[in-house]
Design a protein around this motif. Sequence first.
Motif, PDB file in Angstrom:
ATOM      1  N   GLY A 184     -71.778 -21.171 -37.178  1.00 17.31           N
ATOM      2  CA  GLY A 184     -71.947 -22.307 -36.283  1.00 17.31           C
ATOM      3  C   GLY A 184     -72.334 -21.890 -34.894  1.00 17.31           C
ATOM      4  N   CYS A 185     -73.037 -22.773 -34.199  1.00 19.33           N
ATOM      5  CA  CYS A 185     -73.498 -22.481 -32.850  1.00 19.33           C
ATOM      6  C   CYS A 185     -72.425 -22.853 -31.826  1.00 19.33           C
ATOM      7  CB  CYS A 185     -74.785 -23.260 -32.572  1.00 19.33           C
ATOM      8  SG  CYS A 185     -75.485 -22.974 -30.952  1.00 19.33           S
ATOM      9  N   GLU A 186     -71.892 -24.054 -31.953  1.00 15.44           N
ATOM     10  CA  GLU A 186     -70.775 -24.479 -31.119  1.00 15.44           C
ATOM     11  C   GLU A 186     -69.528 -24.415 -31.963  1.00 15.44           C
ATOM     12  OE1 GLU A 186     -70.677 -27.834 -27.963  1.00 15.44           O
ATOM     13  OE2 GLU A 186     -69.984 -28.722 -29.845  1.00 15.44           O
ATOM     14  N   VAL A 187     -68.547 -23.688 -31.493  1.00  9.43           N
ATOM     15  CA  VAL A 187     -67.359 -23.469 -32.312  1.00  9.43           C
ATOM     16  C   VAL A 187     -66.156 -24.153 -31.683  1.00  9.43           C
ATOM     17  CG1 VAL A 187     -68.224 -21.327 -33.282  1.00  9.43           C
ATOM     18  CG2 VAL A 187     -66.934 -21.277 -31.155  1.00  9.43           C
ATOM     19  N   PRO A 240     -77.447 -16.562 -18.591  1.00  8.10           N
ATOM     20  CA  PRO A 240     -76.698 -16.952 -19.778  1.00  8.10           C
ATOM     21  C   PRO A 240     -75.226 -17.127 -19.423  1.00  8.10           C
ATOM     22  CG  PRO A 240     -77.202 -14.619 -19.845  1.00  8.10           C
ATOM     23  CD  PRO A 240     -77.929 -15.184 -18.664  1.00  8.10           C
ATOM     24  N   HIS A 241     -74.552 -18.005 -20.146  1.00  7.30           N
ATOM     25  CA  HIS A 241     -73.148 -18.245 -19.847  1.00  7.30           C
ATOM     26  C   HIS A 241     -72.457 -18.839 -21.066  1.00  7.30           C
ATOM     27  CE1 HIS A 241     -75.051 -22.175 -19.032  1.00  7.30           C
ATOM     28  NE2 HIS A 241     -73.896 -22.694 -19.421  1.00  7.30           N
ATOM     29  N   TYR A 242     -71.149 -18.832 -21.032  1.00  5.90           N
ATOM     30  CA  TYR A 242     -70.409 -19.557 -22.051  1.00  5.90           C
ATOM     31  C   TYR A 242     -69.472 -20.534 -21.374  1.00  5.90           C
ATOM     32  CZ  TYR A 242     -66.418 -16.412 -21.265  1.00  5.90           C
ATOM     33  OH  TYR A 242     -65.373 -15.712 -20.714  1.00  5.90           O
ATOM     34  N   GLU A 243     -69.118 -21.568 -22.130  1.00 13.32           N
ATOM     35  CA  GLU A 243     -68.263 -22.632 -21.592  1.00 13.32           C
ATOM     36  C   GLU A 243     -67.092 -22.874 -22.518  1.00 13.32           C
ATOM     37  OE1 GLU A 243     -70.702 -26.083 -21.285  1.00 13.32           O
ATOM     38  OE2 GLU A 243     -71.967 -25.275 -19.688  1.00 13.32           O
ATOM     39  N   TRP A 244     -65.935 -23.142 -21.927  1.00 19.32           N
ATOM     40  CA  TRP A 244     -64.773 -23.647 -22.650  1.00 19.32           C
ATOM     41  C   TRP A 244     -64.685 -25.148 -22.350  1.00 19.32           C
ATOM     42  CZ3 TRP A 244     -62.748 -20.000 -25.654  1.00 19.32           C
ATOM     43  CH2 TRP A 244     -62.641 -18.678 -25.225  1.00 19.32           C
ATOM     44  N   LEU A 279     -63.704 -26.824 -18.920  1.00 19.32           N
ATOM     45  CA  LEU A 279     -62.557 -26.175 -18.293  1.00 19.32           C
ATOM     46  C   LEU A 279     -62.948 -24.884 -17.581  1.00 19.32           C
ATOM     47  CD1 LEU A 279     -59.929 -26.559 -21.151  1.00 19.32           C
ATOM     48  CD2 LEU A 279     -60.213 -28.006 -19.127  1.00 19.32           C
ATOM     49  N   GLU A 280     -63.953 -24.196 -18.098  1.00 17.33           N
ATOM     50  CA  GLU A 280     -64.334 -22.913 -17.527  1.00 17.33           C
ATOM     51  C   GLU A 280     -65.774 -22.607 -17.905  1.00 17.33           C
ATOM     52  OE1 GLU A 280     -63.514 -19.542 -15.221  1.00 17.33           O
ATOM     53  OE2 GLU A 280     -62.201 -21.238 -15.637  1.00 17.33           O
ATOM     54  N   LYS A 281     -66.515 -22.022 -16.966  1.00 17.89           N
ATOM     55  CA  LYS A 281     -67.884 -21.565 -17.206  1.00 17.89           C
ATOM     56  C   LYS A 281     -68.023 -20.180 -16.596  1.00 17.89           C
ATOM     57  CE  LYS A 281     -72.721 -22.515 -15.970  1.00 17.89           C
ATOM     58  NZ  LYS A 281     -73.646 -23.480 -15.306  1.00 17.89           N
ATOM     59  N   LYS A 306     -63.293 -26.264 -27.613  1.00 20.36           N
ATOM     60  CA  LYS A 306     -64.562 -25.685 -28.052  1.00 20.36           C
ATOM     61  C   LYS A 306     -65.017 -24.573 -27.116  1.00 20.36           C
ATOM     62  CE  LYS A 306     -66.268 -29.985 -30.128  1.00 20.36           C
ATOM     63  NZ  LYS A 306     -67.354 -31.004 -30.129  1.00 20.36           N
ATOM     64  N   ALA A 307     -65.814 -23.677 -27.693  1.00 19.58           N
ATOM     65  CA  ALA A 307     -66.501 -22.646 -26.911  1.00 19.58           C
ATOM     66  C   ALA A 307     -67.971 -22.683 -27.289  1.00 19.58           C
ATOM     67  CB  ALA A 307     -65.922 -21.271 -27.200  1.00 19.58           C
ATOM     68  N   HIS A 308     -68.848 -22.514 -26.304  1.00 22.94           N
ATOM     69  CA  HIS A 308     -70.284 -22.566 -26.559  1.00 22.94           C
ATOM     70  C   HIS A 308     -70.979 -21.517 -25.718  1.00 22.94           C
ATOM     71  CE1 HIS A 308     -73.746 -24.975 -28.154  1.00 22.94           C
ATOM     72  NE2 HIS A 308     -74.374 -24.237 -27.242  1.00 22.94           N
ATOM     73  N   PHE A 309     -71.876 -20.762 -26.351  1.00 22.86           N
ATOM     74  CA  PHE A 309     -72.668 -19.767 -25.641  1.00 22.86           C
ATOM     75  C   PHE A 309     -74.052 -20.335 -25.372  1.00 22.86           C
ATOM     76  CE2 PHE A 309     -75.348 -16.053 -25.087  1.00 22.86           C
ATOM     77  CZ  PHE A 309     -74.567 -15.224 -24.309  1.00 22.86           C
ATOM     78  N   HIS A 310     -74.462 -20.320 -24.094  1.00 21.56           N
ATOM     79  CA  HIS A 310     -75.765 -20.867 -23.690  1.00 21.56           C
ATOM     80  C   HIS A 310     -76.652 -19.740 -23.165  1.00 21.56           C
ATOM     81  CE1 HIS A 310     -74.319 -25.098 -23.608  1.00 21.56           C
ATOM     82  NE2 HIS A 310     -73.164 -24.525 -23.300  1.00 21.56           N
ATOM     83  N   THR A 311     -77.943 -19.792 -23.508  1.00 31.98           N
ATOM     84  CA  THR A 311     -78.917 -18.882 -22.914  1.00 31.98           C
ATOM     85  C   THR A 311     -80.075 -19.707 -22.372  1.00 31.98           C
ATOM     86  OG1 THR A 311     -79.973 -18.583 -25.079  1.00 31.98           O
ATOM     87  CG2 THR A 311     -78.358 -16.938 -24.411  1.00 31.98           C
TER      88      THR A 311
END
Length: 445
Positions: A297-300, A339-343, A354-356, A398-403
């Motif tokens: 999955g992309c968004e978990v 690139p970043h990830y988000e909670w 909540l966090e980036k 959820k956690a998501h990795f963005h590029t």
Amino acid sequence: MGSLRYLFLDGVAIKGLPCSISHLTQLDYLCLKNCRNLRSLPNTIGHLTRLSTLNLEECRNLRSLPNTICGLKSLKTLGLDSCSSVEAFPEIMEDMEHLEELNLCGTDISELPSSIEHLRGLWHLQLNKCEKLVSLPNSIGNLTCLVRLCVSNCSKLRNFPNNLRSLHCCLRDLDLGGCNLMEGEIPSDLWCLSSLKFLNLSGNHIRCVPVGIIQLSRLFTLFVNHCPMLEEIGELPSSLGWIRAHGCPCLETETFSSLLWSSLLKCFKSPIQLADWRFVVPGRNGIPEWVRHQRMGCEVGIELPMNWYEDNNFLGFALFFHHVPLDDDECEIAEGSLPHYEWTISHGDHSQQLEKISFYSKCCYDSGSTSDPAIWVTYFPQINIPCEYRSRRWNNFKAHFHTPIGVGSFKCGDNACFKVKRLWDAFLVRPRSDPLASAIKRKPW
């Protein structure tokens, strides 16, 4: 001219300054950066009693400073970075209480004079890339304002002050990276530096991180990158929030029973819970097999237990991702976006970030490029979720990795291009004595 305060002579082809420079009695800032023909400074420069900054960086033919430098009673910053012909620093014959920053990086000095103790206000001493430096004087222990000491890439440095412990109340940053220190050559006094928050031991020939590190109760950042003999990271202080151990081919990371992961869990359980916890280790074998319950999955995300906000056994969320180097022809980078990830936490169609955390140009490595893959672990403790979201209503995390572009490429290091290969989330919803209970795997691009 007597009222002149700022004088910039960057890159000028002068060989020296006139003795009459002393007439500029109001001069506050003198910049001679990159004056490649400059060979010396006049003794009369010591008469500039209001000078606060003297920048001599990249004056590659400058061979020495006059002893009258101690007459600069207002001097706060002295920069000699890349003055590669400077072989000695002058004796300081009287107190210079206002000098705060001294940069001697890339000079040809082999030692510092013991009179450096007269720099009583010095808080930042830089000696990086001083390839002939063999020793530091014991008098450094008398610099009771010293906050940062940087001696990275001083490959001949072997003699450290025997009274480093005298700096226990002030020294916060210590950089010993690239000094080629062998096992047992790290001074034992280092472990008495109770105020230390940053420690770089990268590029040294140690087999394990010395056990004394557990005494550094305020240590937040530890770098042990590119230690070719490093096999083990033992017990670490629970104050740690940022650990880099990349490029260590002998480091064991695959079994959950290793001391490395035991220390990781100890940090998770610390009473001091950090929102920005990061841990980088070698990734040649991918994510360890003991990270279980993997899904594509992309968004978990995970559905939270009914009373998660009241459960003291619920530690938080750990995110694992594996990134690998790319060939130049595979690398696609979008400029101007990181690139970043988000909670995020959510209920129904409503969600709240909540966090980036972004990945900067040197996110994993001390310097240069590397061809080694890495595993990045981050942690978000559940107690850091704001009180307005701590209810049964908010039941998904959820956690998501963005590029910046879809292929997931990003820059990490001076010349290295990477992309995320797989992403896992481990949600630590378990009794504290259990191993990491669950993880979600991201599909490769």
